[in-house]
Design an enzyme around this catalytic site. Structure first.
Site, PDB file in Angstrom:
ATOM      1  N   ASN A  93       0.819  -1.214   0.000  1.00  0.00           N
ATOM      2  CA  ASN A  93       0.000   0.000   0.000  1.00  0.00           C
ATOM      3  C   ASN A  93       0.851   1.262   0.000  1.00  0.00           C
ATOM      4  OD1 ASN A  93      -1.537  -2.197   1.839  1.00  0.00           O
ATOM      5  ND2 ASN A  93      -3.026  -1.051   0.614  1.00  0.00           N
ATOM      6  N   HIS A  94       2.142   1.094  -0.254  1.00  0.00           N
ATOM      7  CA  HIS A  94       3.057   2.234  -0.282  1.00  0.00           C
ATOM      8  C   HIS A  94       3.326   2.595  -1.743  1.00  0.00           C
ATOM      9  CE1 HIS A  94       3.988   1.501   4.011  1.00  0.00           C
ATOM     10  NE2 HIS A  94       3.922   0.224   3.675  1.00  0.00           N
ATOM     11  N   HIS A  95       3.004   3.826  -2.136  1.00  0.00           N
ATOM     12  CA  HIS A  95       3.122   4.237  -3.538  1.00  0.00           C
ATOM     13  C   HIS A  95       4.224   5.276  -3.701  1.00  0.00           C
ATOM     14  CE1 HIS A  95      -0.531   2.349  -5.343  1.00  0.00           C
ATOM     15  NE2 HIS A  95      -0.854   2.262  -4.070  1.00  0.00           N
TER      16      HIS A  95
END
Length: 218
Positions: A93-95
């Site tokens: 979920n880290h962009h």
């Protein structure tokens, strides 16, 4: 204090006997040798993979958010050493392309991105303290050197090492590798494998190929 899960460094545990997570599929005779790491295979070696008993009780991202979760697929006769880390899909979920890489709870449902299944094909050997990144395929008969960080696919019968892991050398010639890929000895019936153990424990691929043509291929 946790009780040590292995009695001695020479002890192994067959994955078929210890894996309960439905997101992990394992083949025959593949093992984990985790004495020095003192972690369970599913809660230490494999990380951030929903599907263990505790995470199933806490939440269900498939039903709650409609996520397509990555799986860990392990073939036959795979050797996984102590300290190996297999990173999976629980926290994608880290962009990096967003202003922040922080996973705000309000965005969790839409921010998840699958990386693809992580696949360790048959007869691969993952050395001590290696790290396998999400979505990587490690080909049959490949060797990952101790302490390596594998960020991309590893071809069959190839030795890789370093951070990021790079090819060190092929284990055999291209012709020999093609024969091995054709034979797929690790898929044979166990009785046939036991008869071929003296050949498998040698460098004579031609002799194994003769056995294959005589005993397996007909």
């Amino acid at each position: 204090m946790k009780q040590h899960r292995f009695n001695h460094w020479s002890e192994i545990k067959y994955l078929k006997d210890i894996v309960t997570n439905p997101m992990i599929e394992v083949g025959e005779y593949s093992y984990y040798s985790g004495y020095y790491d003192n972690h369970d295979f599913e809660d230490g070696c494999v990380r951030y993979l929903w599907g263990d008993d505790k995470s199933r009780k806490l939440f269900n991202p498939i039903e709650d958010h409609g996520w397509h979760l990555d799986k860990l697929l392990i073939g036959n006769y795979v050797c996984i050493a102590s300290g190996v880390i297999i990173l999976m899909g629980g926290n994608h979920n880290h962009h990096s392309e967003w202003i922040t890489v922080y996973p705000f709870v309000e965005q969790i449902e839409t921010s998840y991105e699958p990386k693809g299944d992580t696949i360790i094909e048959s007869d691969a050997w993952i050395g001590m303290n290696a790290m396998i990144m999400p979505g990587v395929t490690i080909g049959e008969g490949a060797i990952v050197a101790a302490g390596s960080v594998v960020v991309k696919d590893v071809p069959p019968y190839t030795i890789v090492g370093g951070n990021p892991a790079k090819e060190i050398k092929k284990r055999f010639s291209d012709i020999e590798i093609e024969k091995l890929k054709e034979m797929r000895w690790f898929d044979w019936e166990r009785e046939k494998i036991e008869r071929a153990i003296p050949i498998l424990s040698s460098s004579s691929i031609n002799q194994l190929y003769d056995f294959y043509q005589r005993e397996i291929k007909p």
